[in-house]
Every structure is written in structure tokens, then in C-alpha cells.
Design a protein around this motif. Structure first.
Motif, PDB file in Angstrom:
ATOM      1  N   ASN A   8     -11.884  -7.913  -0.506  1.00 29.26           N
ATOM      2  CA  ASN A   8     -11.256  -6.867  -1.636  1.00 29.26           C
ATOM      3  C   ASN A   8     -11.567  -5.275  -1.492  1.00 29.26           C
ATOM      4  N   GLN A   9     -12.440  -5.103   0.221  1.00 25.88           N
ATOM      5  CA  GLN A   9     -13.130  -3.851   0.247  1.00 25.88           C
ATOM      6  C   GLN A   9     -12.239  -2.818   0.847  1.00 25.88           C
ATOM      7  N   ASP A  10     -11.916  -1.432   0.995  1.00 25.01           N
ATOM      8  CA  ASP A  10     -11.758  -0.450   1.913  1.00 25.01           C
ATOM      9  C   ASP A  10     -12.269  -0.824   3.455  1.00 25.01           C
ATOM     10  N   GLY A  11     -10.784  -0.133   4.242  1.00 26.92           N
ATOM     11  CA  GLY A  11     -11.565  -0.248   5.138  1.00 26.92           C
ATOM     12  C   GLY A  11     -11.207  -1.560   6.717  1.00 26.92           C
ATOM     13  N   ARG A  12     -10.078  -2.712   5.916  1.00 30.02           N
ATOM     14  CA  ARG A  12      -9.938  -3.275   6.804  1.00 30.02           C
ATOM     15  C   ARG A  12      -8.703  -3.165   7.649  1.00 30.02           C
ATOM     16  N   ALA A  50       1.072 -13.070  -3.929  1.00 32.46           N
ATOM     17  CA  ALA A  50       0.109 -13.200  -4.831  1.00 32.46           C
ATOM     18  C   ALA A  50      -0.398 -12.730  -5.074  1.00 32.46           C
ATOM     19  N   ILE A  51      -1.556 -13.256  -3.861  1.00 31.78           N
ATOM     20  CA  ILE A  51      -3.303 -12.731  -3.905  1.00 31.78           C
ATOM     21  C   ILE A  51      -2.950 -10.909  -3.731  1.00 31.78           C
ATOM     22  N   GLN A  52      -1.875 -11.190  -3.130  1.00 30.39           N
ATOM     23  CA  GLN A  52      -2.712  -9.318  -2.489  1.00 30.39           C
ATOM     24  C   GLN A  52      -2.017  -8.908  -3.728  1.00 30.39           C
ATOM     25  N   TYR A  53      -1.201  -9.351  -4.857  1.00 30.39           N
ATOM     26  CA  TYR A  53      -0.180  -8.701  -5.940  1.00 30.39           C
ATOM     27  C   TYR A  53      -1.727  -8.701  -6.868  1.00 30.39           C
ATOM     28  N   LEU A  54      -2.907  -9.597  -7.140  1.00 31.59           N
ATOM     29  CA  LEU A  54      -4.067 -10.180  -8.181  1.00 31.59           C
ATOM     30  C   LEU A  54      -5.209  -8.724  -7.721  1.00 31.59           C
ATOM     31  N   PHE A  55      -5.047  -8.524  -6.159  1.00 32.11           N
ATOM     32  CA  PHE A  55      -6.334  -7.361  -5.254  1.00 32.11           C
ATOM     33  C   PHE A  55      -5.475  -5.825  -5.977  1.00 32.11           C
ATOM     34  N   GLY A  56      -4.305  -5.899  -6.787  1.00 29.66           N
ATOM     35  CA  GLY A  56      -4.054  -4.786  -6.592  1.00 29.66           C
ATOM     36  C   GLY A  56      -2.922  -4.124  -5.205  1.00 29.66           C
ATOM     37  N   ARG A  57      -3.121  -5.255  -3.935  1.00 31.77           N
ATOM     38  CA  ARG A  57      -2.471  -4.365  -3.084  1.00 31.77           C
ATOM     39  C   ARG A  57      -0.699  -4.807  -3.003  1.00 31.77           C
ATOM     40  N   GLN A  58      -0.444  -5.327  -3.608  1.00 31.33           N
ATOM     41  CA  GLN A  58       0.950  -5.396  -3.538  1.00 31.33           C
ATOM     42  C   GLN A  58       1.449  -4.978  -5.045  1.00 31.33           C
ATOM     43  N   SER A  59       2.842  -4.560  -4.780  1.00 37.73           N
ATOM     44  CA  SER A  59       3.392  -4.193  -5.964  1.00 37.73           C
ATOM     45  C   SER A  59       4.683  -4.976  -6.615  1.00 37.73           C
ATOM     46  N   ARG A  60       4.399  -4.934  -7.999  1.00 38.13           N
ATOM     47  CA  ARG A  60       5.625  -5.716  -8.800  1.00 38.13           C
ATOM     48  C   ARG A  60       6.907  -5.470  -7.889  1.00 38.13           C
ATOM     49  N   GLU A  61       7.024  -4.181  -8.138  1.00 36.05           N
ATOM     50  CA  GLU A  61       8.922  -3.884  -7.420  1.00 36.05           C
ATOM     51  C   GLU A  61       8.892  -4.521  -6.256  1.00 36.05           C
ATOM     52  N   LYS A  62       7.993  -4.849  -5.187  1.00 34.80           N
ATOM     53  CA  LYS A  62       8.481  -5.660  -4.367  1.00 34.80           C
ATOM     54  C   LYS A  62       8.042  -6.995  -4.579  1.00 34.80           C
ATOM     55  N   LEU A  63       7.303  -7.460  -5.581  1.00 35.16           N
ATOM     56  CA  LEU A  63       7.979  -8.445  -5.657  1.00 35.16           C
ATOM     57  C   LEU A  63       9.162  -9.382  -6.388  1.00 35.16           C
ATOM     58  N   GLU A  64       9.518  -8.162  -7.092  1.00 36.87           N
ATOM     59  CA  GLU A  64      10.461  -8.899  -7.790  1.00 36.87           C
ATOM     60  C   GLU A  64      11.993  -8.442  -7.176  1.00 36.87           C
ATOM     61  N   ASN A  65      11.465  -7.550  -5.803  1.00 36.29           N
ATOM     62  CA  ASN A  65      13.054  -7.159  -4.542  1.00 36.29           C
ATOM     63  C   ASN A  65      12.057  -8.635  -3.007  1.00 36.29           C
ATOM     64  N   PHE A  66      11.283  -9.751  -3.654  1.00 37.66           N
ATOM     65  CA  PHE A  66      11.370 -10.268  -2.362  1.00 37.66           C
ATOM     66  C   PHE A  66      12.493 -10.883  -1.972  1.00 37.66           C
ATOM     67  N   ASP A  88       1.248  -4.919   1.996  1.00 34.49           N
ATOM     68  CA  ASP A  88      -0.065  -5.717   1.831  1.00 34.49           C
ATOM     69  C   ASP A  88      -0.477  -5.646   3.087  1.00 34.49           C
ATOM     70  N   ASP A  89      -2.024  -6.453   2.542  1.00 31.18           N
ATOM     71  CA  ASP A  89      -3.387  -5.913   4.261  1.00 31.18           C
ATOM     72  C   ASP A  89      -2.603  -7.403   4.697  1.00 31.18           C
ATOM     73  N   VAL A  90      -1.248  -7.637   5.601  1.00 33.54           N
ATOM     74  CA  VAL A  90      -1.388  -8.346   6.775  1.00 33.54           C
ATOM     75  C   VAL A  90      -1.831  -7.864   8.022  1.00 33.54           C
ATOM     76  N   ASP A  91      -2.945  -9.347   8.171  1.00 30.34           N
ATOM     77  CA  ASP A  91      -3.184  -8.735   9.338  1.00 30.34           C
ATOM     78  C   ASP A  91      -2.558  -9.153  10.676  1.00 30.34           C
ATOM     79  N   PHE A  92      -1.330 -10.397  10.233  1.00 33.14           N
ATOM     80  CA  PHE A  92      -1.025 -10.802  11.411  1.00 33.14           C
ATOM     81  C   PHE A  92       0.027 -11.323  11.003  1.00 33.14           C
ATOM     82  N   SER A  93       1.640 -10.569  12.003  1.00 35.49           N
ATOM     83  CA  SER A  93       2.741 -11.286  11.471  1.00 35.49           C
ATOM     84  C   SER A  93       2.965 -12.753  11.651  1.00 35.49           C
TER      85      SER A  93
END
Length: 787
Positions: free
Chosen positions: A383-387, A81-97, A114-119
Motif C-alpha cells: 500500500n505504498q506510493d510509487g507502484r 474491496a481490498i483497494q477500498y480498504l486501502f483507500g485506493r477505491q471510492s465508495r461511489e465506484k463500488l456502489e456503481n459496480f 484503483d491499482d490494477v497491474d494487469f487487465s
């Protein structure tokens, strides 16, 4: 620095929005999405609620681009949800959780967009990963590779019940040894596990252990409403009651509501004037809001706790929370499987001012203007690029050198190959980093360490050397050393390899990790190995000695299932060479394979032996080199009328060669197949069959199919391995040949190699017997007699 009121209000609103989106995501997956499989995901709903404020404080305010986070597994919906607010996650993928290619149930580096650092998912492992990633960052910095990048904090969001996992405490000890820095663990202290309520007083024991290992401990227990109430007349009595209330009772009262809190407070404190007035001037709703205003749910309290840290010492934050806070089942001991009903979700929707049909709108229900929120989120540091960083590929020579000898073991050869690399000053030599769980010398890493040194952030001389005591090994520590010394815990080894193997993306600097351990203890660290591969970490692990070939060293140190583990583990290419020239080819291939793009490369597992055998005298041609890395080659090519083929792997090469000589006297055109990787052969075979099925008409033969194609249909195959026989028994399925699969299905007996090979039926005589059972004709003459 205190956060201004306007910013605090914005952060609180975003936390509320993140909780709504996470709850709606789960509700949609369970009640709305068509063709549901019927599986319930209720545990995520309660856990996400528990962490919504903490995660929003971190992601929307505290974190910087260089910081990395391991999210508590069951908090994945609020993360998405946080990534969705950042614009890094899509509604389509949330709907298909939890659906195919939808947002993952646990944050995944390789499966989520979305921006997962560690699984995370296997509890405890993501927590420890942050500790080892911090040590790897120290390694990269000490070697002068950080350039202008700032050090990041490695942060884990931890469930309190997750602290039962032993690997966390093993990692804690290792962090202390290496002077851990820049690590935060934020414990979601909701005092509930999946089945129960956390025992009273347990956390005090944990807190003591953290402090003993040099961590700062910050307890965030009370929210702003609670602190204001404590300042009122009678507030001290209220605070005492809260502090003394048992965990189970507090959780139960949170579920029952304000009226239940009021009754217990009156019954247990009695009529004491100020405290009674404090309680009675609040409605049931207000009293519940007060009593559930623990520190972990109060944005101001969490920001204050995070902002006060102005040092790089490791910190454990204990954030008191209520599992499922704000939802109908908050505090209930069964809420891990709890789901809001459709009616409850409708009530919740109305309370959040969400219009029907607008449930997915990013800012629906918030009083702030969308443009203002867009601008706020655009300025958020995290929420900056290049992470997600990259690093250039390290060049690997076509052939790796070693000092040959007529008789050698593959374990010895492994050390010799690394020693030759260590002699030079190539980029390959600089980027290799080795590690081992207290078996550095006994796995032949000693020569490498002597040349490249042990790593520590501060110089530390080998006292035996400075005292002029003769020793084969030079154990000097320095910031430029290239070996990370670990204690005996194998879980730590594999999590360290995982952290090292992600450095090219976490730190923007490529490392080529090589770890060693005893082969049977792969099973001891298997969960962490699987976790590392799931993250697509890249490393080489040499496991030695292996199999019953250990002989007199004892049954407990014998391994038979590890070839199957090597074949079954996704992301790990498994090899078991017999000769050192094969090993050198495989290691060169491995250092390249570790650097290939996702979906193409992976990690490497070398199953090695201490058995010294006569080495093959030959020229390493490109064709032979290719066969070795593809998994097999003909050591003796079969003739056109071959009656039987012997296929062997690893240390049993002498027995296979000897048996082939005897059988060849009375059986026609016998072949001898050297298998260096049953894993690569099997993977190629299954991939080839899939390609033919998916693309009908495509004529694609895998490597093993090409090797076996010339054999007559009635040719028999004898397979032999110092490991479980099913590792090679599948060869008969490739082209329909009859197979006698020899191997080891039991372990624990000591003896000489000859004793054990004869006992388990993998000696030359057993191979001859198996060949006779597959062929017709006179008995094989001149067979070796047992002594």
C-alpha cells in the motif's frame, strides 16, 4: 517466519471484511441500485468468496510494492474491496459496480481507478501475462536499467477451470526455454467450473507438467482446524476419507451442511471408536466449519505457504477452496449464477455485525479500533506510493533512413529501416526490442538480429558460426541482445508484446517493442492482441506477407480479413503502405505514437507485402509526410471536372497506376488516391462527424473529407485493395459519391499474382471495367489484354 497471533487475527478480520464488502457490492448492484439493467452478476459472488483469504494474505501481508498481480477475473469484487480498504477505491465506484464508469466487472488497467497491474477478463491471458512480464523484467535488468529497484514477483491468481486454456500451457513452455524466474501462480482449486465439477485426477496431471517445466509446486490442502483434527485420535481415518472423497460429493456436502457430512462419515467409515468420537463431539455447525476449513480459506496456512518461498524459481501454489465458502450456496454446482436473496443477505449482515445503514463503512463489524486498523494498513508494504511508474520519451528522428533500390517490397524495406537504426548507437536503437514466433528470418528481422543479437540471461554462442559453417545469420545469445526468440505460438507473441509494451509502467523503463509474424496468423493470436490493446500496451507489429499477393505460396497463408481487423481493433493504428518511403515515414510516426499519453497514442499494425514493385522517385516533403501518416494523399491530383478517382491501398499500387494511365486517355481529370491507412482515415472521419454533432456549429473537416471535397458530386470512386472490399467501400459515404469497391472475398487458390489478381477482379482490367461502369462515354482504349 511464523506470523504472530495478533497480526494473524488482524489479517483474518480484514479477509472477512473484504468478503463482506465484495458480497455487499454485488448485492447492491443487483438488488438496491436504481435503474438496474437487470443483468445478474452472481458468478462474482461465489468466486470472490473462494479467493477472499488468499487475496487478503497476499495484499495485506506478502506483497511488496515491486510485485505485480493479475487477479482472477471473477474475483474483481474482492479486489475492489481490498483497494477500498486501502483507500485506493471510492465508495461511489463500488456502489456503481458494473455501471457506467463504476468499478469494472473485471479488473482493468485503463478503466478502473484503483491499482490494477494487469487487465483480466479473457481467461488465461492474464495468467500468461505474468510469465512474460517476468521475462521482460529479466531483460530490463540484464540491460542495466533496473538501477536500485528490487526485482518484483509476477503473480497470477488462477481459477482451476481456467487451466483448460491452451495459451497457459503454450506460455509455460516458453517460460522454460527462457529460464523463468520470479513468477507465482496461485490456483484457486475449488474444483468447480461454470457448468460442472472438475474431473477427478486432472490436477495430478497438471502438477506433473508444472514440475516437468521446472516449477516448484506447493499444495495447500488443509487448514488449521483440519490439521488439529488430524492430530486427534481417529484423525488419520478422517484425513483418508477427505483425500478419497470425490470432488462432486465434497462440494455437494459443503452445500448440504454439517448433518450431511456427519451421515456420510458415519455410513462410509462406520463405528470405529476414535473417529466416531472425533465426529460426534462436534455440533453440525462445528463439523461444517471443520470440513470447509480447506487450506485456501485458512489465513495461517496460506501465509505459511507463501512465507516458505525463499528463492526465485517459479512456483505454482495449489490452494484447495470451496466456491462460495461461507455463503448459502457454497459448493452448489450452480453457484456461478448464484445470488443471495434479500433475506439471505440480511442474515449474513447480522452474522457480520453490520448495522443497517453502515454497510459501506470500512471497519464496520470488526472488533479492532479504526485507528489501529488505519495504522496497520498504512504500514502494509503493497500500500505504498510509487507502484505505477513512468519513463521518459525516447527521441525519434523526423525521418528514418534506408538504402533505396529501384524495385523493393515493403517487407524488404521494413528490414532495411531497422538495419539502418541498428547501425547506430542512438537511444532509439537501444530501446527497440524485437520478437517473432519462429519467423524472424522470413519476416526480414535477420539484419537487425545480426547487428543487435539475441537476448538470453547467459551467453550462448552460435554453434554453426563457431564450427566455421557459413551462414548468413549470426545467432549469438547474450544478456545485451535485443531480440527475444519465441516458438511458433502466435498467442505468446502478442502476450510478450503486451508485457514489453507495458514496461514503462511496470518497470519504469521504456521499451519500444517490434514484433513480426505472418499476416494471416494475426487471427490466430487475435484474442491476445485485443487483450494487449485493452491494457494500452504499446508496440509495433509487422504482419507479412499479406493477401492473395502471396500467390503460389498457397491458400492457407492468404489473408483477406486482416484490413478489417486493423480498422476495428481499438488502440491499434493500422497501416498498409505501398512504397518503402511511405513505410519509413510510418515507422517514425509509429515509434512516436507508441510513446504518447493514454488516449492519444497506441500500438501500430503494419500490413506488409513481399511483392517487389517499382519505387516512387520523389522528395519527401512535410506535406507528403503528413498525408502518409494521416492515411492518404493524392498520387495524381484530380482536376476540377474529375469523372472518376481510383483509390488503392498497398501491393495493388502497380495495377492502380497502370489502370489510371489507360483511363486517363478517355476520362477527364482522373485522380489517383494513395491510401496508406484506411483505419486512420475512417477514425478521423467518424471523429469529425462526432465533433460536429456534439459541438453544433463547429466546422471541422477530417482529412478524407478535405481530400474528397473538390470532387464533383457525380464523380465516381473505384477502390481496390488486396483484402476485403469493405475496408475501402465506405469512402462513398463521405460525400455521397458512387463507389465500385474491388477486393478479395475468397481465398485458397494458388497461382501467379497475375492469375490471382485477374481471378479475384483486382487487376488493371478490373479497375478499368469498374471505372467504365461509373462513367459515361466511349470505352477505354488501349486497355491491357489478358494473356
Amino acid at each position: 517466519m511464523p506470523v504472530d497471533t495478533a497480526r494473524l487475527d488482524t489479517l483474518t478480520a480484514l479477509a472477512r471484511k473484504a468478503l463482506w464488502l465484495s458480497s455487499w457490492t454485488i448485492h447492491h448492484a443487483n438488488h438496491i441500485r436504481p435503474n438496474s439493467d437487470g443483468l445478474k452478476v452472481g458468478g462474482h459472488q461465489a468466486s470472490s468468496a473462494s479467493l477472499a483469504t488468499i487475496m487478503s494474505a497476499l495484499y495485506f501481508h506478502v506483497l511488496r510494492p515491486e510485485d505485480r498481480v493479475a487477479v482472477k477475473p471473477h474475483a474483481s469484487p474482492v479486489f475492489h474491496a481490498i483497494q477500498y480498504l486501502f483507500g485506493r477505491q471510492s465508495r461511489e465506484k463500488l456502489e456503481n459496480f458494473r455501471g457506467f464508469k463504476g468499478a469494472q466487472s473485471y479488473p482493468s488497467r485503463t478503466k478502473d481507478v484503483d491499482d490494477v497491474d494487469f487487465s483480466t477478463g479473457s481467461v488465461g491471458l492474464g495468467v500468461a501475462q505474468t510469465l512474460f512480464s517476468s521475462l521482460v523484467q529479466d531483460y530490463v535488468k540484464a540491460h542495466g536499467w533496473m538501477k536500485d529497484r528490487r526485482e518484483g514477483r509476477m503473480i497470477a491468481l488462477v481459477g482451476d477451470a481456467e487451466m483448460d486454456e491452451g495459451n497457459i500451457w503454450e506460455a509455460l513452455a516458453e517460460g522454460w526455454k527462457h529460464g523463468l524466474r520470479n513468477t507465482w501462480w496461485v490456483v484457486d482449486y475449488n474444483r468447480q467450473s461454470l457448468d460442472a465439477v472438475v474431473r477427478e485426477g486432472l490436477w495430478e496431471k497438471f502438477e506433473t507438467m508444472f514440475r516437468n517445466f521446472g516449477w516448484d509446486v506447493v499444495i495447500v490442502k488443509y487448514g488449521r482446524l483440519m490439521r488439529e483434527a488430524f492430530a486427534e485420535a481417529g484423525g488419520e481415518a478422517l484425513k483418508r476419507w477427505i483425500d478419497n472423497c470425490p470432488n462432486a460429493l465434497y462440494a455437494a456436502l459443503c452445500f448440504q451442511g454439517g448433518a450431511a457430512f456427519r451421515k456420510h462419515l458415519h455410513d462410509e467409515i462406520g463405528d470405529q471408536g476414535p473417529i466416531t468420537r472425533l465426529i460426534d463431539k462436534r455440533s453440525d455447525e462445528e463439523l461444517l466449519a471443520l470440513m470447509s476449513n480447506l487450506g485456501g480459506h485458512d489465513m495461517a496456512s496460506m501465509l505459511e505457504a507463501f512465507e516458505q518461498i525463499d528463492h526465485d524459481r517459479p512456483v505454482c501454489f495449489i490452494a484447495y477452496t470451496i466456491k462460495g465458502v461461507g455463503l448459502p450456496f457454497q459448493g452448489h454446482k450452480d453457484n456461478h449464477a448464484g445470488l443471495m436473496t434479500v433475506a439471505q443477505m440480511e442474515t449474513y449482515r447480522e452474522s457480520q455485525n453490520i448495522r443497517p445503514g453502515h454497510e459501506w463503512d470500512r471497519y464496520e463489524g470488526l472488533a479492532l479500533a479504526p485507528a489501529e486498523l488505519d495504522a496497520f494498513l498504512a504500514r502494509v508494504p503493497f500500500n505504498q506510493d510509487g507502484r505505477r511508474l513512468t519513463a521518459p520519451v525516447v527521441e525519434v528522428p523526423q525521418q528514418l533512413a534506408f538504402k533505396p533500390a529501384p524495385q523493393m517490397s515493403t517487407q524488404q524495406g521494413f528490414g532495411l529501416v531497422l538495419n539502418e537504426i541498428a547501425r547506430g548507437d542512438s537511444e532509439l536503437a537501444r530501446r527497440i526490442v524485437t520478437t517473432s514466433p519462429d519467423v524472424t528470418v522470413s519476416t526480414n528481422l535477420g539484419p537487425w538480429v545480426n547487428r543487435r543479437g539475441l537476448f538470453a540471461r547467459a551467453e550462448k554462442a552460435d554453434l554453426f558460426r563457431s564450427e566455421k559453417i557459413p551462414s548468413t545469420f549470426n545467432w549469438d545469445f547474450s544478456p545485451k541482445g535485443q531480440h527475444l526468440e519465441l516458438g511458433i505460438a502466435e498467442m505468446n507473441l502478442f502476450i510478450m508484446l503486451s508485457a514489453l509494451g507495458l514496461s514503462h509502467q511496470i518497470n519504469g523503463e521504456r521499451l519500444l517493442p517490434v514484433g513480426t509474424l505472418y499476416d494471416p496468423f494475426i487471427e490466430r493470436g487475435l484474442d491476445a492482441l485485443n487483450y494487449a490493446c485493452y491494457q494500452d500496451a504499446r508496440f509495433m507489429v509487422a504482419a507479412t506477407p499479406s493477401g492473395i499477393t502471396l500467390a503460389p505460396e498457397g491458400g492457407a497463408h492468404q489473408s483477406i480479413a486482416t484490413p478489417l481487423i486493423g480498422m476495428a481493433q481499438d488502440g491499434l493504428a493500422s497501416f498498409e503502405p505501398a512504397f518503402v518511403d511511405e513505410l519509413a515515414v510510418i515507422m517514425a510516426f509509429g515509434f512516436e505514437h507508441m510513446q504518447r499519453d493514454p488516449g492519444e497514442g497506441g500500438s501500430l499494425y503494419l500490413r506488409l507485402s513481399t511483392r517487389s514493385i517499382e519505387q516512387a522517385q520523389r522528395i519527401m516533403t512535410p506535406e507528403l509526410q503528413q498525408g502518409i501518416t494521416d492515411g492518404a494523399y493524392w498520387l495524381r491530383k484530380p482536376g476540377p471536372n474529375a469523372e472518376v478517382v481510383i483509390a488503392y491501398t498497398g501491393a495493388v499500387a502497380p495495377e492502380a497506376i497502370e489502370a489510371t494511365g489507360f483511363i486517363g486517355e478517355s476520362r477527364r481529370d482522373i485522380g489517383l488516391l494513395a491510401i496508406t491507412s484506411a483505419d486512420r482515415l475512417h477514425a478521423g472521419w467518424t471523429a469529425g462527424r462526432k465533433l460536429r454533432r456534439d459541438r453544433r456549429g463547429v466546422q471541422h473537416l477530417s482529412h478524407i473529407e478535405k481530400l474528397l471535397a473538390p470532387l464533383p458530386r457525380d464523380c465516381g470512386i473505384v477502390t481496390v485493395i488486396d483484402g476485403h472490399p469493405s475496408a475501402l467501400g465506405w469512402l462513398g459515404s463521405v460525400r455521397g459519391h458512387r463507389v465500385e469497391a474491388l477486393g478479395v472475398e475468397q481465398f485458397g487458390q494458388t497461382g501467379t499474382i497475375a492469375d490471382l489478381y485477374r481471378h479475384h477482379g483486382i487487376d488493371a482490367n478490373a479497375i478499368i471495367d469498374a471505372a467504365e461502369s461509373l462513367t459515361t462515354g466511349a470505352p477505354v482504349l488501349h486497355r491491357k489484354m489478358a494473356v
